[in-house]
Scaffold this motif. Structure first.
Motif, mmCIF file in Angstrom:
data_model
loop_
_atom_site.group_PDB
_atom_site.id
_atom_site.type_symbol
_atom_site.label_atom_id
_atom_site.label_comp_id
_atom_site.label_asym_id
_atom_site.label_seq_id
_atom_site.Cartn_x
_atom_site.Cartn_y
_atom_site.Cartn_z
ATOM 1 N N VAL A 118 0.694 -1.177 -0.065
ATOM 2 C CA VAL A 118 -0.026 -0.207 -0.091
ATOM 3 C C VAL A 118 1.109 1.189 -0.052
ATOM 4 O O VAL A 118 1.841 1.237 0.819
ATOM 5 N N PRO A 119 0.480 2.184 -0.855
ATOM 6 C CA PRO A 119 1.253 3.326 -0.854
ATOM 7 C C PRO A 119 0.680 4.588 -0.029
ATOM 8 O O PRO A 119 1.041 5.670 -0.117
ATOM 9 N N SER A 120 -0.622 4.322 0.517
ATOM 10 C CA SER A 120 -1.404 5.313 1.075
ATOM 11 C C SER A 120 -2.236 4.728 2.166
ATOM 12 O O SER A 120 -2.453 3.476 2.323
ATOM 13 N N VAL A 121 -2.741 5.538 3.146
ATOM 14 C CA VAL A 121 -3.526 5.367 4.106
ATOM 15 C C VAL A 121 -4.746 4.830 3.703
ATOM 16 O O VAL A 121 -5.443 3.586 4.330
ATOM 17 N N ALA A 122 -5.368 5.342 2.927
ATOM 18 C CA ALA A 122 -6.713 5.227 2.060
ATOM 19 C C ALA A 122 -6.530 3.692 1.895
ATOM 20 O O ALA A 122 -7.711 2.771 2.002
ATOM 21 N N LEU A 123 -5.767 3.168 1.114
ATOM 22 C CA LEU A 123 -5.760 1.843 0.659
ATOM 23 C C LEU A 123 -5.566 0.886 1.665
ATOM 24 O O LEU A 123 -5.913 -0.266 1.823
ATOM 25 N N ALA A 124 -4.659 1.311 2.764
ATOM 26 C CA ALA A 124 -4.364 0.370 3.905
ATOM 27 C C ALA A 124 -5.512 -0.032 4.794
ATOM 28 O O ALA A 124 -5.796 -0.982 4.772
ATOM 29 N N ARG A 125 -6.618 1.182 4.656
ATOM 30 C CA ARG A 125 -7.621 0.738 5.488
ATOM 31 C C ARG A 125 -8.646 -0.133 4.840
ATOM 32 O O ARG A 125 -9.258 -0.957 5.526
ATOM 33 N N LYS A 126 -8.657 0.292 3.555
ATOM 34 C CA LYS A 126 -9.441 -0.582 2.635
ATOM 35 C C LYS A 126 -9.106 -2.214 2.659
ATOM 36 O O LYS A 126 -9.938 -2.994 2.858
ATOM 37 N N MET A 127 -7.781 -2.235 2.542
ATOM 38 C CA MET A 127 -7.240 -3.712 2.558
ATOM 39 C C MET A 127 -7.568 -4.629 3.971
ATOM 40 O O MET A 127 -7.760 -5.637 3.921
ATOM 41 N N GLU A 128 -7.322 -3.888 5.039
ATOM 42 C CA GLU A 128 -7.561 -4.346 6.407
ATOM 43 C C GLU A 128 -9.003 -4.559 6.337
ATOM 44 O O GLU A 128 -9.411 -5.887 6.818
ATOM 45 N N LYS A 129 -10.229 -4.049 6.001
ATOM 46 C CA LYS A 129 -11.344 -4.229 5.895
ATOM 47 C C LYS A 129 -11.593 -5.413 5.092
ATOM 48 O O LYS A 129 -12.621 -6.367 5.213
#
Ligand code: TUI
Length: 300
Positions: A118-129
């Motif tokens: 992940v290059p960003s916090v937004a994608l990090a959150r999506k991937m965790e979900k």
């Protein structure tokens, strides 16, 4: 000894992944890294399903340790290889250069531990979900396809945003940088550039020499305007600002390091000798341990 949830749950000796480098990370490199106690990764890159299947089977013959597959999501064969990792019982899948959302359910249902870059916090959150087991927060110091943020800025922000383990990547090639990654809240590291010069790495000697001779400002990002920023070593290719089929292959496999794209990170200039993969890992973690033990020396 440094040991975290990453080596403990994945069955490794050290919490280190070898980057899934295009035209570099084949079954032989992945197996050597896995046998040395890290997580070796086969780069699916532009392989079709059957080519990837053959590499996975080769890797299984070369090691009985855990290894994984990196799926480059811009590949025209991404759909095909997304099934092959399930059919072949691959335990860990990392992804790069895109959002793996459409594959997450089938991979996690098959019991694969999915670890997206992940290059960003937004994608990090999506991937965790979506059920990611862990994340690789990769800063723009890394070689290859890069995001906007640096490792120093990205890793702690991703660590704060999610409650799954975070592995740091980008700009990590010695023990000081491993220690720094842990200080930022990471529980593991991914290393690419330093493994380019592993003795067992099968790329052209000319490519290895480019890395060994690189100076601090010799890696540059091209392709920003085309929407595919890529970090590589400055040469005729980066000056021509070109893009085309085969530029990665001709550098890595044919030794054309003038017209080819020599992917490498900003730490290329810190990589000064060829070594067995095992020595690379042991050296990095021995130094990191010393750095971490001495970390309080200025605190009164
Ligand atoms: O993937 C990499 N490094 C790579 S892939 C590659 S092959 C290639 N060849 C030509 C053009 C482009 C790639 C060489 N190096 N690293 C992992 C990485 N992933 N870095 C950044 C990202 C990333 C970027 C955007 C991950 C997700 C993402 O999502 C955007 C979105 O859709 O939200």
């Amino acid at each position: 000894m440094i040991s975290t949830v990453i080596d403990q749950t994945l069955g490794l000796e050290y919490p280190i992944f070898q980057g899934g480098m295009a035209w570099v990370a084949d079954a032989s490199l992945a197996a050597v890294v896995s046998n040395a106690g890290g997580l070796g990764l086969i780069a699916a890159m532009n392989s079709n399903g059957e080519q990837l299947r053959a590499e996975i089977r080769k890797c299984k013959e070369l090691t009985d340790k855990p290894f994984g597959v990196n799926i480059m999501l811009m590949s025209p064969f991404a759909d095909e290889v997304s099934d092959v990792v399930i059919e072949e019982g691959v335990k860990v899948v990392t992804t790069g250069a895109g959002n793996p959302g459409k594959y997450m359910a089938k991979w996690t249902e098959a019991g694969i531990r999915v670890i997206p870059v992940v290059p960003s916090v937004a994608l990090a959150r999506k991937m965790e979900k979506m059920g990611a087991f862990a994340l690789i927060a990769e800063g723009g110091e890394s070689g290859g396809h890069v995001g906007e943020l640096t490792t120093m800025a990205l890793v702690p922000q991703v660590v704060d945003a999610v409650s799954i383990p975070v592995i740091a990547a980008g700009g990590i090639c010695d023990g000081r940088q491993v220690a720094a990654a842990f200080m930022l809240g990471a529980v593991g590291v991914q290393v690419g550039t330093r493994f380019l010069v592993a003795e067992e790495c099968t790329i052209s000697q000319a490519y290895k020499d480019k890395v060994l001779k690189a100076k601090d400002i010799d890696s540059v990002v091209t392709g920003k305007r085309l929407g595919h920023p890529v970090r590589s070593i400055r040469n005729a290719f980066t000056r021509a600002y070109s893009k085309g089929a085969g530029v990665l292959r001709i550098a890595a496999r044919e030794g054309d390091v003038k017209n080819g794209c020599v992917l490498a990170g900003q730490v290329a200039s810190m990589v000064t000798k060829e070594q067995p993969a095992r020595d690379i890992i042991v050296e990095m973690f021995t130094e990191a341990e010393e750095v971490l033990k001495g970390a309080a020396k200025w605190v009164k």
